[in-house]
Design a protein around this motif. Structure first.
Motif, PDB file in Angstrom:
ATOM      1  N   ASP A 154       1.125  -1.271  -0.337  1.00 26.19           N
ATOM      2  CA  ASP A 154       0.010   0.151   0.022  1.00 26.19           C
ATOM      3  C   ASP A 154       1.392   1.574  -0.028  1.00 26.19           C
ATOM      4  OD1 ASP A 154      -1.371   2.427   0.600  1.00 26.19           O
ATOM      5  OD2 ASP A 154      -2.824   1.259   1.694  1.00 26.19           O
ATOM      6  N   SER A 184       0.250   4.121   0.085  1.00 23.97           N
ATOM      7  CA  SER A 184       0.173   5.136   1.006  1.00 23.97           C
ATOM      8  C   SER A 184       0.883   5.104   1.766  1.00 23.97           C
ATOM      9  CB  SER A 184      -1.353   5.519   0.848  1.00 23.97           C
ATOM     10  OG  SER A 184      -2.289   4.590   1.352  1.00 23.97           O
ATOM     11  N   LYS A 185       0.548   4.016   3.016  1.00 25.32           N
ATOM     12  CA  LYS A 185       1.234   3.044   4.452  1.00 25.32           C
ATOM     13  C   LYS A 185       2.869   3.240   3.997  1.00 25.32           C
ATOM     14  CE  LYS A 185       0.352  -0.377   6.510  1.00 25.32           C
ATOM     15  NZ  LYS A 185      -0.528  -2.334   7.059  1.00 25.32           N
ATOM     16  N   LEU A 236       4.512   5.324   2.309  1.00 21.97           N
ATOM     17  CA  LEU A 236       5.093   6.383   2.176  1.00 21.97           C
ATOM     18  C   LEU A 236       5.048   7.706   3.714  1.00 21.97           C
ATOM     19  CD1 LEU A 236       3.627   7.942  -0.702  1.00 21.97           C
ATOM     20  CD2 LEU A 236       6.263   7.430   0.087  1.00 21.97           C
ATOM     21  N   SER A 237       3.935   6.337   4.652  1.00 22.21           N
ATOM     22  CA  SER A 237       3.930   7.331   5.739  1.00 22.21           C
ATOM     23  C   SER A 237       4.956   6.040   6.596  1.00 22.21           C
ATOM     24  CB  SER A 237       2.532   6.152   6.481  1.00 22.21           C
ATOM     25  OG  SER A 237       1.977   6.738   7.979  1.00 22.21           O
ATOM     26  N   VAL A 238       5.221   5.068   6.531  1.00 18.32           N
ATOM     27  CA  VAL A 238       6.407   4.241   7.081  1.00 18.32           C
ATOM     28  C   VAL A 238       7.747   5.252   6.835  1.00 18.32           C
ATOM     29  CG1 VAL A 238       6.977   1.978   7.655  1.00 18.32           C
ATOM     30  CG2 VAL A 238       4.990   2.608   7.499  1.00 18.32           C
ATOM     31  N   GLU A 266       8.559   7.943   5.861  1.00 17.09           N
ATOM     32  CA  GLU A 266       9.045   8.831   6.741  1.00 17.09           C
ATOM     33  C   GLU A 266       9.308   9.195   7.975  1.00 17.09           C
ATOM     34  OE1 GLU A 266       6.322  13.505   6.774  1.00 17.09           O
ATOM     35  OE2 GLU A 266       5.573  12.383   5.704  1.00 17.09           O
ATOM     36  N   ARG A 267       8.288   8.134   8.910  1.00 19.21           N
ATOM     37  CA  ARG A 267       8.172   8.460   9.881  1.00 19.21           C
ATOM     38  C   ARG A 267       9.236   7.693  10.574  1.00 19.21           C
ATOM     39  NH1 ARG A 267       5.224   5.631  12.778  1.00 19.21           N
ATOM     40  NH2 ARG A 267       3.429   4.892  10.380  1.00 19.21           N
TER      41      ARG A 267
END
Length: 224
Positions: free
Chosen positions: A5, A7-8, A10-12, A14-15
């Motif tokens: 996924d 979007s998921k 990219l979140s992982v 970045e964080r």
């Protein structure tokens, strides 16, 4: 195998992954630079004191040879633990990204010392004899002739050491060193996140490929 996924991801990324990449790069690049400086001294002394060296010294070569071989064969994960008190004395703590640089440097220094020694010994003896006939000193022969001639080999040594240290830095993550190794263990293994484990492995592979490509390019440039 693993559904991604984006979007998921990219979140992982970045964080979690991006800070870990920065930590791994910081540990690897600084440790490689310091290991090169630290390994340069025994490498030069080994070349000088070898039986075919510029200033043969059997006892000095024997001691350095044993010391370098012993440190080079020391298991890195044990070395980290053994160096906890020394690391704390140097940087004020035995855990964290900066603290990991100490065992990474000490673990890699004998490795790069051997590689630099081999590169220097491969220099054509005829060039060295010619320099001697012109009255060049040992230091001039080492640093102005041998190092120049051995530069491609030294670049290969630095590249190989950097790649080894990237692997070592992942192990350092197991004992609080931070970086991608810590992410793989803390998130991928302990929290049962195979997707994060996969991301860290892929990133490490890409990182190694980039370092190797840069090293190969520099080798070709200096070889001309």
């Amino acid at each position: 195998m693993f559904g991604i996924d984006f979007s998921k991801f990219l979140s992982v990324f970045e964080r979690i992954l991006l800070p870990a990449i920065n930590e791994t790069l910081y540990m690897s690049l600084v440790s490689t630079f310091l290991a090169f400086l630290l390994g340069l001294i025994p490498a030069v002394l080994l070349v000088l004191s070898d039986k075919d060296g510029l200033k043969p010294n059997k006892k000095l070569y024997f001691v350095l040879d044993i010391l370098v071989n012993t440190l080079r064969s020391f298991p890195f994960i044990i070395l980290i633990i053994v160096l906890f008190p020394f690391t704390k004395m140097i940087v004020g703590t035995s855990i964290g990204t900066t603290a990991a640089i100490v065992p990474l440097t000490i673990g890699a220094a004998p490795f790069i010392a051997r590689l630099i020694e081999s590169a220097l010994k491969e220099v054509d003896k005829g060039i060295i004899e010619a320099a001697k006939s012109f009255g060049a000193s040992n230091s001039q022969i080492i640093f102005k002739i041998m190092f120049v001639e051995a530069l491609p080999g030294i670049i290969s040594a630095i590249t190989l050491t950097l790649i080894v240290i990237v692997g070592f830095s992942a192990m350092a993550g197991a004992v609080g060193g931070g970086g991608l190794g810590a992410v793989a263990i803390n998130y991928g293994y302990q929290r049962f996140r195979p997707d994060i484990m996969l991301y860290t492995v892929v990133i490490l592979i890409i990182m190694v490929q980039i370092f190797q490509s840069i090293g190969n390019l520099l080798y070709k440039i200096t070889k001309k």
